[in-house]
Design a protein around this motif. Structure first.
Motif, PDB file in Angstrom:
ATOM      1  N   ALA A 170       0.811  -1.152  -0.070  1.00 26.11           N
ATOM      2  CA  ALA A 170       0.141   0.204   0.029  1.00 26.11           C
ATOM      3  C   ALA A 170       0.856   1.392  -0.095  1.00 26.11           C
ATOM      4  O   ALA A 170       1.738   1.424   0.943  1.00 26.11           O
ATOM      5  N   ASN A 229      -2.245  -1.477  -4.299  1.00 28.21           N
ATOM      6  CA  ASN A 229      -2.955  -1.739  -2.727  1.00 28.21           C
ATOM      7  C   ASN A 229      -1.979  -2.595  -2.047  1.00 28.21           C
ATOM      8  O   ASN A 229      -0.990  -2.868  -2.377  1.00 28.21           O
ATOM      9  N   ILE A 279      -5.880   5.188  -0.218  1.00 30.84           N
ATOM     10  CA  ILE A 279      -4.343   5.036   0.089  1.00 30.84           C
ATOM     11  C   ILE A 279      -3.694   6.143   0.692  1.00 30.84           C
ATOM     12  O   ILE A 279      -3.798   7.351   0.054  1.00 30.84           O
TER      13      ILE A 279
END
Length: 296
Positions: free
Chosen positions: A58, A115, A157
């Motif tokens: 991430a 991610n 994020i």
């Protein structure tokens, strides 16, 4: 200084390794690696009592030929233009020469935002190269055409924070490659006073323990502290063939000029000096007190 990824892929195939399909299809790129001599860490061995932070993909990004990360300074605000950290040798216009510093250069480069599991969330685009150099360090910082808040709202994020303190010898770290979707785990083995590779010389480089056996394409990966989750360095080089001070075979040079070659050992450039060079609004100011990044 550049290492074509096609060579890395061939080596992996010969070794029986399987590269991710997305990485195998990527264009050829480069990885620079460098080495230098031992420097005793004034902070001493890192304390091991702190609980480990979960480190994932991430906030990392994949470039066309390298890795990188979405980063913030300790004083960055949500509404500031977002920044991406990578290596100077990963710049799209080629590697800066010794003494060359790139500042404020227009760029429309794109980055694949990942991610936590390494899946692509979307594409981020630069508006300029804020800073790029391969003198004393090996770093590039891109400004994006969007803010941290907008990225958080759209993709969920948050950026990684660049630590403003020197990492400690023995500290547990992870090198997170967005290009290869691979996380390497090791510790800070020590610090190279000078790391010399071909024409380039880097200062106070992080030397990894052997388990961080990074390869071409991992250039620009954030080196993340497992104690804090902050970025303490940026991955950039390693000695591949045992040669001394040549491209892809950096050597360590200590304060007395003694040269040490460590074949198979990899290195990163510390980032703790970067935050001092940024004023409010993520504005680069190389004249700020405490800023030691080389100037144009």
């Amino acid at each position: 200084m550049k290492k074509p990824l096609i060579g890395v892929l061939a080596a992996l195939l010969l070794a029986g390794a399987t590269a991710p399909a997305a990485a195998a299809a990527a264009p050829s790129g480069a990885q620079v690696r460098a080495a230098s001599a031992d420097q005793v860490d004034p902070a001493g061995p890192a304390a091991q009592a702190q609980p480990a932070v979960a480190v994932s993909f991430a906030g990392t990004v994949a470039l066309s030929n390298c890795s990188g990360s979405l980063v913030r300074m300790p004083n960055s605000a949500a509404g500031d233009p977002a920044l991406v950290l990578s290596n100077g040798h990963c710049l799209e216009n080629g590697m800066p020469g010794p003494g060359e510093v790139v500042v404020g250069q227009a760029s429309s480069r794109t980055f694949s935002l990942l991610n936590s599991t390494g899946g692509k969330l979307g594409t981020l685009r630069a508006s300029k190269v804020v800073y790029g150099a391969m003198t004393d360090t090996d770093v590039s910082l891109y400004q994006l055409n969007t803010t941290y808040a907008a990225i958080q709202s759209r993709y969920g994020i948050a950026p990684l924070t660049i630590a403003a303190t020197h990492p400690a010898q023995g500290a547990s770290i992870k090198v997170v490659s967005g290009y290869w979707k691979k996380i390497y785990s090791c510790s800070v083995d020590g610090f190279a006073y000078r790391l010399k590779e071909g024409e380039w010389t880097f200062k106070d480089s992080v030397r990894y323990t052997s388990s961080c056996n990074t390869i071409g394409g991992t250039s620009g990966s954030p080196v993340v502290s497992t104690a804090t989750g902050e970025v303490v360095a940026v991955n950039n080089t390693g000695n591949e063939d045992g040669e001394s001070c040549t491209v892809n075979n950096p050597c360590e040079v200590d304060q007395n000029g003694k040269v040490t070659v460590r074949q198979g050992i990899n290195y990163a450039q510390q980032t703790y000096g970067i935050p001092a060079c940024f004023a409010a609004g993520n504005r680069l100011d190389l004249t700020r007190a405490g800023c030691t990044l080389p100037r144009p």
